[in-house]
Design an enzyme around this catalytic site. Sequence first.
Site, PDB file in Angstrom:
ATOM      1  N   SER A  74      -6.406  10.660   4.580  1.00 53.97           N
ATOM      2  CA  SER A  74      -6.179   9.432   4.291  1.00 53.97           C
ATOM      3  C   SER A  74      -7.428   8.443   4.761  1.00 53.97           C
ATOM      4  CB  SER A  74      -4.871   8.899   5.289  1.00 53.97           C
ATOM      5  OG  SER A  74      -3.772   9.517   4.585  1.00 53.97           O
ATOM      6  N   LYS A 105      -5.431   3.664  12.585  1.00 52.09           N
ATOM      7  CA  LYS A 105      -6.610   3.822  11.514  1.00 52.09           C
ATOM      8  C   LYS A 105      -6.040   3.221  10.073  1.00 52.09           C
ATOM      9  CE  LYS A 105      -6.713   7.492   9.590  1.00 52.09           C
ATOM     10  NZ  LYS A 105      -6.580   8.121   8.215  1.00 52.09           N
ATOM     11  N   LYS A 113      -1.919   5.137  -1.192  1.00 54.44           N
ATOM     12  CA  LYS A 113      -1.734   5.495   0.313  1.00 54.44           C
ATOM     13  C   LYS A 113      -1.651   4.276   1.439  1.00 54.44           C
ATOM     14  CE  LYS A 113      -0.595   8.183   3.916  1.00 54.44           C
ATOM     15  NZ  LYS A 113      -1.199   9.279   4.517  1.00 54.44           N
TER      16      LYS A 113
END
Length: 301
Positions: free
Chosen positions: A102, A245, A177
């Site tokens: 990701s 993140k 995502k």
Amino acid sequence: MSYTPEKTKVAFIGLGIMGAPMARNLLRAGYDVTAFNPTRAKVDAFVKDGGKGAASVAEAVRETDVVITMVPASPQVEQVVLHDGGVLENVRSGALLIDMSSITPQTSVEVAKAAAERGVEVLDAPVSGGEAGAVEGALSIMVGGEQETFDAAKPVFEALGKTIVLCGPHGSGQTVKAANQLIVAVNIQAVAEAVVFLEKSGVDLAAALDVLGGGLAGSTVLARKRQNILAGDFRPGFKVDLHHKDMGIVTDAARDVGAAVPAGALLAQLVGALRQQGDGGLDHSALVRGVRRLSGEKTED
């Protein structure tokens, strides 16, 4: 062309919480898999389960048809793929690189451009489903890239997930995502707030979550994280550090395209605060610990 088990060699880079069970599912599907991870013990464990091990990225990818990378963030993808000793320097022309990390959409586009110069096809294919989904081979896989490449890679994806969708050109998988992580964070925070509200009201929490799960408030998040919260078990299926993140990716990407994400901005702050409180290594369902602190409760370290 189709990357089926009987004629495909796979290199798998990254045997973390998600990567290790994913690599094992490829083995179970019949793929010839060579794995590399900076921590040698994880490679050794994979070899004991019937896979092959490599001492470097270069060694892992040299003889393979498909390379899968599953590492924490953009800097690690750049290191593993673009830098000296990395995938593009050592993989054969005509191979396929599937990055399932990701990362930022921009990094995926940059990797695709660099790979094209070396004759390597690329798909960005981040996943959702957490550790349980990885173990069960039931991940949701959101893919960016060309239709023909996606079609060829479908057998590989089918060994790893149940919902597999091509979302658009390079970088699209990462954009979807990011949206996924926004929805998941908001859901977990809502569950966390409801849990503390119920606890402080003296309601039977397990019974309350049962009935909530059967109505419109029910969600995959509630179903997956219910037991963790009831048991106070926050061993990581997906770490707070990684969701921190991801929330940075969401807010940056939304700003770039001019989309307002006020709930996302708030959750980025709440996840960041939880991390600063020392909970970065816990599962993201530990957001309930942050709500408890805000509600005047002490939490055990």
